[in-house]
Each structure stands twice: as structure tokens, then as C-alpha cells.
Design an enzyme around this catalytic site. Structure first.
Site, mmCIF file in Angstrom:
data_model
loop_
_atom_site.group_PDB
_atom_site.id
_atom_site.type_symbol
_atom_site.label_atom_id
_atom_site.label_comp_id
_atom_site.label_asym_id
_atom_site.label_seq_id
_atom_site.Cartn_x
_atom_site.Cartn_y
_atom_site.Cartn_z
ATOM 1 N N LYS A 85 -1.338 -14.267 4.538
ATOM 2 C CA LYS A 85 -2.805 -13.819 4.783
ATOM 3 C C LYS A 85 -3.066 -14.185 6.312
ATOM 4 C CE LYS A 85 -2.104 -10.956 1.561
ATOM 5 N NZ LYS A 85 -1.681 -9.971 1.281
ATOM 6 N N LYS A 115 -7.972 -2.893 -9.554
ATOM 7 C CA LYS A 115 -9.445 -1.281 -10.053
ATOM 8 C C LYS A 115 -9.609 -0.744 -11.365
ATOM 9 C CE LYS A 115 -8.150 -1.609 -5.021
ATOM 10 N NZ LYS A 115 -6.923 -0.914 -3.817
ATOM 11 N N ASN A 148 -2.313 -4.024 2.810
ATOM 12 C CA ASN A 148 -1.057 -3.183 1.904
ATOM 13 C C ASN A 148 -0.068 -2.180 2.614
ATOM 14 O OD1 ASN A 148 -2.040 -5.307 0.180
ATOM 15 N ND2 ASN A 148 -3.484 -3.398 -0.275
ATOM 16 N N ARG A 184 2.170 -0.474 1.320
ATOM 17 C CA ARG A 184 2.431 0.066 0.726
ATOM 18 C C ARG A 184 1.794 1.339 -0.039
ATOM 19 N NH1 ARG A 184 -0.204 -4.044 -2.455
ATOM 20 N NH2 ARG A 184 -1.806 -2.910 -3.407
#
Ligand code: MV4
Length: 447
Positions: free
Chosen positions: A116, A237, A289, A291
Site C-alpha cells: 500500500k 460491501k 485493486n 482485479r
């Protein structure tokens, strides 16, 4: 173009990838654990290979087993879906080393975004706005206090190898720093075998806005607008929508153009998502992300673009079929994640599905591997269906969603459909006035 693709995943996303392959004339190979022999993704695929026992680490995360299946079946490429091995740089490398194409970004880009701090440093060089914080890892309590005094309290300690919220600690004042610092490092070490942490100014009530991007790996790149993913519980989520009710046209255009420019400069290949926090009219990059995401269908609904088809085209070496001006946005879309859980306690509720009647009609899409008589195994994620509803306006989308949730019958197990019905009748939700804490307050996790 590929003749045959192995789908290294299960559930609705395995079906989603199969469908894109089928429409492109590509043969599919499913892999499955012994717990998934009766799963829909296995039934639909042209071929299937059992890759191990129920625990994911022995099957869907078992790299040698998946590569053996790919060799035996003679595939050209492997699509990892989301979760499991989708952001594992060593897997991407191993796939290529065995002579298959990895349908995703390069191992270098996966690795870069997995750290990160490297991700944030890269984002800064690419011209994306960041949350103020430490430029690198913080190695001592003294540094936490010093930086807190400089950027102002509260601050947030995050794991360098993190993401998804694990190992995060809010520090409200200098006297909380010692305990938070050691707890954050211990949690990071336990979760990621890496106790490196960094610091950011804590934003109190942001929204989570993410931008979908596509790149060809040679410097072409586009954005497909934003998704508002602020409705979450414990970093899972629950409901997502596109476009975000919080952005005006100017804010939307600005962040979209910044994200697309970043993809081009990175020479990023494939589909990706840039995550931002949005508060008081400002965007702050937090992660990328590398993906396809669970919530990709709401972007498909408002753009008409098949994201999995584009991933496959790009992986096969094709140029981007899209230029930014070809990407037009129409109407509104909302996704509800339907989990096999008690809608109040969120306790998992696996078991046999007795009745299954998905809703239908204009603007209604259901991505699910469920069928009547199917037994949901207890070993994996509890998400069993995604209901994606679209319409010309947010209000028409909401009315259609209410109707679709009412029609949806999943008998024999508990599901979170009643939770979605509760969410969409709240006046604040109807008005689009919510942030990342709103749902946890609604379900009584936060005051
Ligand atoms: C933050 C934040 C507030 N301030 N960073 C949580 C998971 C990870 N992706 C980033 N997260 C957050 N980072 C700063 N500087 C609040 C969160 C956060 C959150 C973010 C997005 C969606 C839901 C969330 C729930 C709690 C906390």
C-alpha cells in the site's frame, strides 16, 4: 484469440466468466473442490477438473493443482475471477511460466499495488490526490506522535500489506498512540505475516468512491466512471450504485480523467479499480485493486460494456476496442449482494435451497449459481446471488429494485434480502445521503 480458458474460481463469478467465454466462442474448463461437484459453474462449463478437498487453501488456492488442471485440459489462458488467487503476483508469474496467459495485469503491477505504500507513492507520481500521511512505513511510537502533531489528530494506522480494513487502528490523541501502534502491528503480523504499518490523517465521514479503468498495457487507457461503495458492514460491501449520488458532473469528470491518465502513464494492462475516499468535495486515493470486482455489473449496466469480454480481448493481445469518447453513460444501476445469512445477526445460513425464483423483467439482472435443490456448502463466502437493477433515473431504479426484491424467492435458507428491503426504505438512502458509517448505524453496529 484463445480456444480454451480455465476459470480458477467458483460461484457466480465463475458463471460470469463462462458466459463471456461462450459468447466469444471460447471453450471453458471449470475447477472445483469436492464440496462443489454439484455447483452450477461445474455443470455449465465444457469440462471440469476436481482440484482438491473443501478448504480453499487445498483447492481454489492450490497453485500446483490448478496448473496441473490447466496442463491436462490444454488451456491457453487462466481467468482468476476475484478473491482467491486473483491478486497473487506469484500465481500470475507461475501461470505465465507454465506457458499460459494470465487474464489480468502483469505480476509487477499486482505486486506494486499489493504494497500500500508503494501504491500510494506511485499514485502520487501519477498525479492522484492522496490523504496526508507518512511517506513510508512508521517504525517507532515517536514517529506516530510526531506525525500526529504535524498533520493533526485523529490519525489512522494501516498495514502496508493490508487492504480490506484489517489491522487498521484509529488514534484520537497522543496518549492512545502506544497501544494502537502495538495492536496494529500485532494484527498486521497475524493477518499478513508483515508487521509494517503506515499513517494517514483519519477522515471521519467519507464516502467510498471507486473508478473502473481498463488499460491495454501499451499506454492506452480509459475510465468507465465511478461506483459508490459506501454501504458496507465490517468492510464487506452490501449495496453499490453507479453513478454516485454524491458527485456533480465536474467532480465526476475530474476524477475520471485523473484515473484514466494514471492508467496510461502506468501502462496498466487489463481491468482495475482505483479506490478513493471522498469528503467535503475532495478525493483521496487509498488503494488500487488489480482485479475484476464483485460490483462490476453496475458499471456494465450504465456503460453497456462487457468488462469480462474486454479483459479477455486485452489478455489475447488485442488493442483496446474503446476510446474514451465511445464510453457513454446511461441512467442508474444498483447492485444488492444477497448473502446466505440471517439478515439481523449476519450468522451464515448455508444449507439446501428449496425454492428458487429470481426476479426478471426490463433492467433486472441476477448473477447467481443457485438452483432449487442445490446445497450451499459451508466452506466459502456467504454471497450467493447479486441482484443488479438499472433504469433511466435513480428513482426509477429504486422503484424497480423494490419490485425485484419483492419478487425474489430463495426458500430453505435465510438471506439478506430483508436487509436490502430495509435499506431502500430509509429516507436518507432514498435521498442518497449516506457515508461509510451509515449502514453500521442502521444495523446497530455503531451509534
Ligand atoms: C480510511 C478511512 C478514513 N481515513 N483512511 C477501510 C478499508 C480500506 N480500504 C480503507 N479504509 C478506510 N480508510 C483514512 N485516511 C476509513 C476507512 C474505512 C472504510 C473505507 C471504505 C469503505 C468502508 C470503510 C469502513 C470503515 C473505514
Amino acid at each position: 484469440m484463445f480456444d480454451k480458458v480455465l476459470i480458477a474460481n467458483r460461484g457466480e463469478i465463475a458463471l460470469r466468466i463462462h458466459r463471456a467465454c461462450r459468447e466469444m466462442g471460447i471453450q471453458t474448463v471449470a475447477v472445483h473442490s469436492t464440496a462443489d461437484s454439484d455447483a452450477m459453474h461445474v455443470r455449465l462449463a465444457d469440462e471440469s477438473v476436481c482440484i482438491g478437498p473443501p478448504p480453499a487453501r487445498d483447492s481454489y488456492l492450490n497453485i500446483p493443482s490448478i496448473l496441473s488442471a490447466a496442463t491436462i485440459a490444454g488451456v491457453d489462458a487462466i481467468h482468476p475471477g476475484y478473491g482467491f488467487l486473483s491478486e497473487n503476483a506469484r500465481f500470475a508469474e507461475a501461470v505465465e511460466a507454465h506457458g499460459f496467459t494470465f487474464i489480468g495485469p502483469t505480476a509487477e503491477h499486482i505486486r506494486m499495488m499489493g504494497d500500500k505504500i508503494v501504491a500510494k507513492q506511485t499514485a502520487q507520481e501519477l498525479g492522484l490526490p492522496l490523504v496526508p500521511g507518512s511517506p513510508g512505513p512508521v517504525g517507532s511510537l515517536g514517529e506516530v506522535v510526531e506525525l500526529g502533531e504535524k498533520i493533526g489528530w485523529p490519525v489512522l494506522i494501516k498495514a502496508v500489506a493490508g487492504g480490506g480494513g484489517r489491522g487498521m487502528k484509529v488514534v484520537n490523541s497522543p496518549d492512545e498512540a502506544a497501544e494502537a501502534f502495538s495492536l496494529a502491528r500485532a494484527e498486521a503480523k497475524a493477518a499478513f505475516s508483515n508487521d509494517s504499518v503506515y499513517l494517514e490523517k483519519y477522515l471521519g465521514a467519507p464516502r467510498h468512491i471507486e473508478i473502473q479503468v481498463l488499460g491495454d498495457g501499451r499506454g492506452e487507457g480509459v475510465h468507465l466512471g465511478e461506483r459508490d461503495c459506501s454501504l458496507q458492514r465490517r468492510h464487506q460491501k452490501v449495496l453499490e450504485e453507479a453513478p454516485s449520488p454524491a458527485l456533480n458532473a465536474e467532480q465526476r469528470a475530474k476524477i475520471g480523467e485523473l484515473a484514466a491518465a494514471a492508467v496510461r502513464k502506468l501502462k496498466y494492462r487489463g481491468a482495475g479499480t482505483m479506490e478513493f475516499l471522498f469528503q467535503d468535495g475532495e478525493f483521496y486515493f487509498i488503494e488500487m485493486n488489480t482485479r475484476l470486482q464483485v460490483e462490476h455489473p453496475i458499471t456494465e449496466a450504465v456503460t453497456g460494456i462487457d468488462l469480462v469480454r474486454e479483459q479477455i480481448r486485452i489478455a489475447a493481445g488485442g488493442p483496446l476496442a474503446l476510446s474514451q469518447k465511445d464510453i457513454q453513460f446511461h441512467g442508474h444501476a444498483i447492485e444488492c449482494r444477497v448473502n446466505a445469512e440471517n439478515p439481523e445477526t449476519f450468522t451464515p445460513s448455508p444449507g439446501k435451497v428449496i425454492d428458487y425464483h429470481p426476479p426478471g423483467g426490463l433492467g433486472v439482472r441476477v448473477d447467481s449459481g443457485l438452483y432449487a435443490g442445490y446445497s450451499i456448502p459451508p466452506f466459502y463466502d456467504s454471497m450467493v446471488a447479486k441482484l443488479i437493477v438499472s433504469g433511466p433515473s435513480r428513482n426509477e431504479c429504486l422503484m424497480r429494485l423494490r419490485r425485484s426484491l419483492e419478487e425474489f424467492v430463495i426458500g430453505g435458507i435465510e438471506t439478506t434480502i430483508p436487509l436490502h428491503q430495509k435499506i431502500i426504505q430509509q429516507q436518507e438512502f432514498i435521498d442518497g445521503e449516506y457515508n461509510i458509517h451509515w449502514l453500521e448505524k442502521l444495523v446497530g453496529l455503531k451509534k
